[in-house]
Structures are given as structure tokens and as C-alpha cells.
Design a protein around this motif. Structure first.
Motif: not given
Length: 646
Positions: A69-71, A82-83, A91-94
Motif C-alpha cells: 500500500s505504501v509503495a 521499491y521492492d 523478509v525484506y523491504l527495498a
């Protein structure tokens, strides 16, 4: 001690794409690393959830759902996403990498900020939050640690919409928890709820801290801080920093009202209030230096290492320099032949010299080719943020780059100045490549369309298409304009307003119609007469006692007394009579006139008193309806008093 050396992820590559270079910061939910996207060759921030949380499927699902949602929230003052993905147990957030520092670092170094600097930071923060609020997001954890200030002057808000995990192993007395509770709104503490006004409260606390260098509520435990949030108002900043203007005191008080209803409805409203305050202040008031302010004299203050470090050097420690000299193996020297050929100095033959020269030339050419392929054909994009369009174009053309201009609205960047560029500053672009700059058109504006005479539904669509919202719909009689068509709008057509501004619409009710009086008529007759006039009829479920015959209309709403008019399609409600209510008459013979009258009136009757003409007495001798008999409620009972001749 460099703790990154002990982090097992440093030097690893996640998902076959993201090479982790260094650890930036550790939080209660995740660790943030500087990483390189090996596919796109760009530096980014990689947020990796703690493995203790990654094993909770429900938490991971929510993390992923909110990250997606924030993306979709594209705003110049929001850290971009980004990703998202997972690699084994990671578990990651780019995310976008911001080279610079946090507002917390600035406050540690400077103590407090003068009002102009505080508003310069607050306004882009509110612009970011305002965009989130209008998109349905609430930050829930606004604090200086989540405000990033880039080396290029940009202000960005991080950690949008990501749920804060409750870590049962975290001590309630840690500085991290205490720092977080300092910005919680009372309703978050009492009810666990957070709407945009909770973010408004946190921004008010952050503004107080920027102006004074201190948090408004102190305490040695979180419980003490929480108690003060619930029971004490945030003090005016001028109590601690006497030079702060009254307008700034009022702004802080409005944003931090303990009752949520007393605050601006969202960050957009608070941004408008902040801009009004700035406009009302003099230069002396804006540049007043608070007593708590100090010059940042720490080592490397101009280039300090922070939780958001500056970009890495152009040459990676793990890679060979891009412009190194390639090592080439020379061809073997041919066998000597006696008596043939002349030798140069040192006994080397002419053929040997030629061979060496050829090898050196080849090495230089190969090295130059490698450099050109790797770096020589690329140019680093210079920073152009907040420059005028002409200045930005001149700077980019001077770097040998073409320019494409895109105009955008901006709440923060003045009209005619650059909001940002793509590729961004510091990124590499191929020589003669094109850089797109986004130039501000100033705050967004929307023109109220002319919808007079249109049907209401069509008018609403046209107003919404302009980015405006529908305000109150007011209905008025009009003999000239058809029913349900627009008579006027407020603001009037042609007015220019900010997007989301409510537009009130006045709609025609059509020609006024006299409402007939149908009280006393049968229900069927009343319905027929009203429907013939164009009204809708509703029969109330509850019936009432009345003087009207049973089954006829006892009351109607609106009334038909001639003072009220209706419009075609209006509804008239009818209440059916249950007939007259019969009640028992009390026996008052022998009572005084006053007592008898009081008892009869208390039972619901009217009373008529007849006295003797001569020598009237005061006792009731007779009553028109005998005691114990029934009579209609509200009817008149006559009582006769003893005496002489009647």
C-alpha cells in the motif's frame, strides 16, 4: 568497535539481487542496511525484519500488505518503497536510500532550532503526512528519528504505515520505548486507536522539541510520560524559550490538544495553519535564536556519520578499481639466431623492442576501453533541487546532459523551482543522456466548474472530476429551475481553490405546492388527495387517541394549516386516530369546589362550576357524569354546589 563486522548479513546477497554492504541502524522491528541493487546498479536501503518476527505468519502478511500500500504513495517527501521479498528466513523491504542525517541527529548537535528552520522542516513533513492521510494511511509513529534530512536539503518521512510490533522482551524503561511514548496522542494511550489527528499531535510535539530542544513531558519511566500525556497540556514553547512568538505557541497548542476534536482534522489542515503562522511572523521572529540553541562543534560536524550515512566511495572495497591497468602476458621472446639482426641497447633486438611497444600500446588501449565501458561513458547527475528551471537546465547542459521538463504541483517547493530529478542527484547516466526535472507549479489548484442548471448527479461528477469534494447540498424552491437541478454553488463557478475543497450546492426543489389539510379525513381519502398533489404518503405505525373518529387522520406532518409548502415528491406522514380515549370519572360529590376541580382536572377532564344564585355553598352537590362512569378524556364535567335557589 565496528558492529557491522559481526553482522552475518553484511557481505551477503539477498534474493540473488541485493548485495548488503553495511548496517545502518537497528530498530525494534527490523535492521536497516545499505545495499546495492546489482540488477539496476543503484544504492538503496534494505530493511530486513528480525527473524523472531519473520516466523509470525500473520505479522509477515500484514507487513507485506501494508508495504504494498505504501509503495503506491508517491510523494517527494516520502521515502520511496521499491521492492519487497523474502530470502529464506529474511523478509525484506527495498527502499529509497537517503544520504544525510535524521532530525534527531540535528537536535543532538544543535540543541534547538530557530523558528524559520523548524518550519522549513515541519512543512515538508506535514506535506508528506497530508498525502498519506488523504490516501487513507496513518503513520502512527511520528518522531524525529523518522524524519530524514538529505545532503541535498530534501526532507523525507520514513516508516510510513508499517505496524509497530509489541516486543514482549523489550524493557519498558529503555530509552527507545521512552522516546516513542513521548509522541503518543492521548487516544492512542487510552483506546489504542490512531487516526490522522494522532499524527497531528505527534507533529505538535516534534515542533515543540525543535523550538525548545526538549520534549514537553519528561519522566524516568514511560508510565510517568503517559500519565502526563493524558492529564497535562503541552506547555507553550515560550515558557522554555522566551523568544518564541505567541503565534507559534498557539500552533503547538492547537496541534497538541488533548481532545482529538480540538486538533486540525489532518496534516493538510495543520500545514495550512503552519503557513499562516509563518506569513504572520516578522523576519526577526523567524530568525530568533532560542536559548537552548548551540553551534554543532562535534568532530566532523559538517560531514558527520549518522544513522543515514553519506554515499559510499566510488570504488567498492570488494571490487577492483574500474580504471585499473590490465595486466597482459607478453608473448615469449623468439629464439636467438646467431648472426642475424641488429640489437638495440642492452642487447635487445629490434623485433623485441617492437613487440614490447605493441604490448604496452595494447594494454593502454584495453585499459582505456574497460574504463570507458565501465565509467567513462557515464556522467554523474548534479543536484538541482530548489534551483530555478533556468539554473537547473544550465547546470545539466553544462554536464553534457539533455533535459526534459515536467511540471508538477507542490505544497513545499516554490513555483518555478525544481522539485526533483530522474535520475536523481549522484546517479550515473550515459553521456548525452536525458535527465527529467520536475518543476513546481506551486500549490495545486482546482477551478470550480459551472454546473448551474445541471441535474444534481451530473453536477457532483463534474465537481469531483476537478479534484474538489461535495459539501452541503441545500434545497430551495424555484419556479424557474427544474426540480433536482442546480441553482448555484459556493464557491461560485470560476473560483480557484485547493484540491479537496468542499463545494456546497444549492438545488431546486421545484415549484412550491400547498400541502392540503387532511386531518379528520379517512386514510384512503387523505392518501388520494395528497398523491394527486404530487406528494408521497407514509402512514405512521403508531396510532394515537384523538377527537377524530377512529380510523381517520388524527395528525399530519408537515401540517396543512397553510403556513407550510412542499415540493413534488416530498413525503407527508399521517398518524391514524384510535378514537376518543374513555376514562373513568372520579366521584367528587361532597368535596369542596377547589378539591373537586383539582381531582377532575388531574384525571384529564375540564371542569365547569355552577353556583347557586342565592346563598351559594362550597360543597359539591351533584356532577354531570356520575362518579364511576366513563367519559371522553378532555371532555367537560359540570359540578353543582349546594346553596339556596339555583
Amino acid at each position: 568497535m565496528d558492529t557491522t563486522l559481526q553482522d552475518p548479513l553484511v557481505g551477503q546477497e539477498l534474493d540473488g539481487r541485493y548485495r548488503v554492504e553495511a548496517r545502518i541502524a537497528v530498530g525494534g522491528m527490523a535492521t536497516v542496511y545499505r545495499a546495492v541493487d546489482t540488477r539496476l546498479d543503484r544504492v538503496l536501503a534494505l530493511k530486513v525484519m528480525h527473524q523472531s518476527l519473520a516466523s509470525d505468519a500473520a505479522f509477515v502478511d500484514r507487513f507485506i500488505r501494508e508495504a504494498k500500500s505504501v509503495a503506491r504513495l508517491a510523494h517527494a517527501n516520502v521515502v520511496g518503497v521499491y521492492d519487497q521479498g523474502a530470502d529464506g528466513g529474511h523478509v525484506y523491504l527495498a527502499m529509497e536510500y537517503v544520504a544525510g542525517c535524521t532530525l534527531r541527529d540535528v537536535l543532538r548537535g544543535r540543541g534547538a532550532l530557530h523558528p524559520r528552520a523548524a518550519l522549513d522542516i515541519l512543512e515538508p513533513v506535514l506535506a508528506a503526512l497530508g498525502a498519506a492521510h488523504r490516501a487513507g494511511f496513518v503513520h502512527r509513529d511520528m518522531k524525529p528519528e523518522n524524519v530524514l534530512i538529505g545532503d541535498d536539503g530534501r526532507v523525507k518521512v520514513a516508516d510510513f504505515g508499517l505496524v509497530r510490533a509489541v516486543d514482549t522482551n523489550t524493557s519498558a524503561s529503555t530509552g527507545t520505548v521512552l522516546g516513542t511514548v513521548s509522541y503518543l496522542a492521548p487516544e492512542q494511550i487510552e483506546q489504542g486507536t490512531a487516526d490522522p489527528r494522532a499524527d497531528v499531535y505527534a507533529c505538535g510535539v516534534v515542533l515543540y522539541e525543535m523550538l525548545t530542544g526538549s520534549k514537553p513531558h519528561g519522566g524516568s519511566t514511560p508510565a510517568q510520560v503517559l500519565y502526563q500525556h493524558l492529564n497535562e497540556d503541552v506547555p507553550p514553547p515560550s515558557a522554555l524559550a522566551p523568544g518564541v512568538a505567541p503565534e507559534l505557541d498557539a500552533l503547538v497548542a492547537t496541534a497538541t490538544a488533548r481532545a482529538a476534536e480540538g486538533r486540525p482534522v489532518d496534516a493538510v489542515a495543520l500545514l495550512g495553519a503552519a503557513r499562516s503562522v509563518r506569513a504572520a511572523l516578522t523576519d526577526d521572529q523567524l530568525d530568533a535564536v532560542p536559548p537552548q540553541a548551540r553551534e554543532d562543534t562535534s568532530a566532523g560536524a559538517e560531514n558527520r556519520t549518522t544513522v543515514i550515512p553519506r554515499p559510499a566511495a566510488a570504488v567498492d572495497d570488494e571490487q577492483e578499481p574500474l580504471n585499473h591497468t590490465s595486466r597482459l602476458e607478453l608473448p615469449p621472446e623468439p629464439p636467438r639466431q646467431q648472426g642475424h639482426g641488429r640489437r638495440g641497447r642492452g642487447g635487445m633486438s629490434r623485433r623485441g623492442i617492437v613487440t614490447i611497444v605493441a604490448a604496452v600500446v595494447l594494454a593502454i588501449a584495453l585499459g582505456a576501453g574497460i574504463w570507458y565501458i565501465s565509467a567513462g561513458q557515464f556522467t554523474e547527475v548534479p543536484p538541482v533541487l530548489r534551483k530555478t528551471q533556468a539554473e537547473a537546465e544550465k547546470k545539466l547542459h553544462g554536464a553534457g546532459l539533455d533535459v526534459k521538463v515536467v511540471n508538477e504541483f507542490s505544497d513545499v517547493i516554490p513555483k518555478g523551482k525544481v522539485i526533483g530529478s530522474k535520475p536523481g542527484p549522484g546517479e550515473r547516466v550515459r553521456d548525452t543522456g536525458t535527465v527529467t526535472i520536475r518543476v513546481s507549479q506551486g500549490p495545486p489548484r482546482a477551478e470550480v466548474p459551472n454546473v448551474v442548471g445541471m441535474p444534481l448527479a451530473e453536477a457532483k461528477r463534474k465537481i469531483a472530476d476537478q479534484g474538489l469534494t461535495i459539501g452541503k447540498v441545500i434545497r430551495r424552491f424555484s419556479s424557474e429551475t427544474a426540480q433536482d437541478s442546480v441553482l448555484s454553488t459556493s464557491p461560485a463557478s470560476g473560483s480557484v481553490r485547493r484540491p479537496e475543497t468542499p463545494v456546497s450546492i444549492v438545488v431546486s426543489k421545484g415549484r412550491p405546492i400547498d400541502i392540503p389539510d387532511v386531518v379528520g379525513d379517512s386514510v384512503d381519502d387523505a392518501r388520494s388527495e395528497l398523491e394527486d398533489q404530487g406528494f408521497k404518503v407514509k402512514i405512521a405505525e403508531q396510532q394515537v387517541f384523538s377527537e377524530e373518529d377512529k380510523g381517520s387522520v388524527a395528525e399530519q406532518s408537515p401540517s396543512g394549516d397553510g403556513d407550510e409548502e412542499g415540493a413534488k415528491g416530498d413525503t407527508v406522514t399521517l398518524i391514524v386516530s384510535k378514537g376518543v380515549q374513555m376514562i373513568e370519572v372520579p366521584d367528587v360529590t361532597g368535596m369542596t369546589a377547589d378539591d373537586a376541580k383539582a381531582q377532575l382536572e388531574g384525571a384529564g377532564f375540564k371542569v365547569n362550576v355552577e353556583k347557586a344564585l342565592l346563598f351559594p355553598g362550597d360543597k359539591v352537590q351533584d356532577q354531570s357524569v356520575d362518579g364511576g362512569d366513563e367519559a371522553p378524556k378532555g371532555s367537560t364535567i359540570t359540578i353543582k354546589l349546594k346553596g339556596g335557589v339555583f
